[in-house]
Design a protein around this motif. Sequence first.
Motif, PDB file in Angstrom:
ATOM      1  N   ARG A  30      12.330  34.347  -4.190  1.00 11.23           N
ATOM      2  CA  ARG A  30      13.600  33.708  -5.064  1.00 11.23           C
ATOM      3  C   ARG A  30      14.297  34.551  -5.643  1.00 11.23           C
ATOM      4  O   ARG A  30      15.492  34.335  -5.950  1.00 11.23           O
ATOM      5  CB  ARG A  30      12.818  32.570  -5.753  1.00 11.23           C
ATOM      6  CG  ARG A  30      12.497  31.317  -5.105  1.00 11.23           C
ATOM      7  CD  ARG A  30      11.866  30.241  -6.320  1.00 11.23           C
ATOM      8  NE  ARG A  30      11.367  29.158  -5.508  1.00 11.23           N
ATOM      9  CZ  ARG A  30      12.184  28.118  -5.070  1.00 11.23           C
ATOM     10  NH1 ARG A  30      13.468  28.100  -5.607  1.00 11.23           N
ATOM     11  NH2 ARG A  30      11.698  26.939  -4.443  1.00 11.23           N
ATOM     12  N   ASP A  31      13.899  35.743  -6.060  1.00 10.61           N
ATOM     13  CA  ASP A  31      14.459  36.770  -7.169  1.00 10.61           C
ATOM     14  C   ASP A  31      15.054  38.040  -6.423  1.00 10.61           C
ATOM     15  O   ASP A  31      15.495  38.830  -7.232  1.00 10.61           O
ATOM     16  CB  ASP A  31      13.527  37.066  -8.233  1.00 10.61           C
ATOM     17  CG  ASP A  31      13.271  35.834  -8.957  1.00 10.61           C
ATOM     18  OD1 ASP A  31      12.018  35.692  -9.605  1.00 10.61           O
ATOM     19  OD2 ASP A  31      13.884  35.093  -9.332  1.00 10.61           O
ATOM     20  N   ARG A  54      18.792  33.389  -5.753  1.00 11.71           N
ATOM     21  CA  ARG A  54      18.834  32.104  -6.830  1.00 11.71           C
ATOM     22  C   ARG A  54      20.178  31.631  -6.279  1.00 11.71           C
ATOM     23  O   ARG A  54      20.131  30.402  -5.966  1.00 11.71           O
ATOM     24  CB  ARG A  54      18.912  32.849  -8.200  1.00 11.71           C
ATOM     25  CG  ARG A  54      17.343  33.269  -8.650  1.00 11.71           C
ATOM     26  CD  ARG A  54      17.274  33.470  -9.941  1.00 11.71           C
ATOM     27  NE  ARG A  54      18.116  34.586 -10.140  1.00 11.71           N
ATOM     28  CZ  ARG A  54      17.944  35.957 -10.179  1.00 11.71           C
ATOM     29  NH1 ARG A  54      16.600  36.502  -9.793  1.00 11.71           N
ATOM     30  NH2 ARG A  54      18.940  37.056 -10.310  1.00 11.71           N
ATOM     31  N   SER A 102      20.203  38.891  -7.931  1.00 12.71           N
ATOM     32  CA  SER A 102      21.283  38.417  -7.409  1.00 12.71           C
ATOM     33  C   SER A 102      22.392  39.689  -7.444  1.00 12.71           C
ATOM     34  O   SER A 102      22.506  40.442  -7.916  1.00 12.71           O
ATOM     35  CB  SER A 102      21.900  37.148  -8.029  1.00 12.71           C
ATOM     36  OG  SER A 102      22.190  37.642  -9.338  1.00 12.71           O
TER      37      SER A 102
END
Length: 125
Positions: A30-31, A54, A102
């Motif tokens: 997710r990161d 994200r 991100s």
Amino acid sequence: EVRLVESGGGFAQTGGSLKLSCVTSGLPFRDVTIAWFRQAPGKERESVSCVSARDLNTYYADAVKGRFFISKDYGEETSWLQMNSLTPEDSAVYYCAVTSGSRIGLPQLSEVLFWGEGTLVAVLS
């Protein structure tokens, strides 16, 4: 250990489609941003697309915009690159790659933390 396992490459006719897969493990999935690069014979490796960590914002190189679409799934920890309206200029080895956190825009080569081994795409005229 971080692993990026690619599949889906092969032959396609001009105007056809292929869908590449990148199955990952060992990542805080997710990161991280998942990116796809490609490298044709005699050319430098170039960024094609990425989906940001994200926020899930997606980015595309001008050459593939409107034809290629990137996605990822948290449960499967997998990214896909759907390639439509293929042309011979799309022929290359395609690589799955990971950058940290991100981002806005496509990553540079120097930002890549992990690489897949690549999968060959050959588009026939």
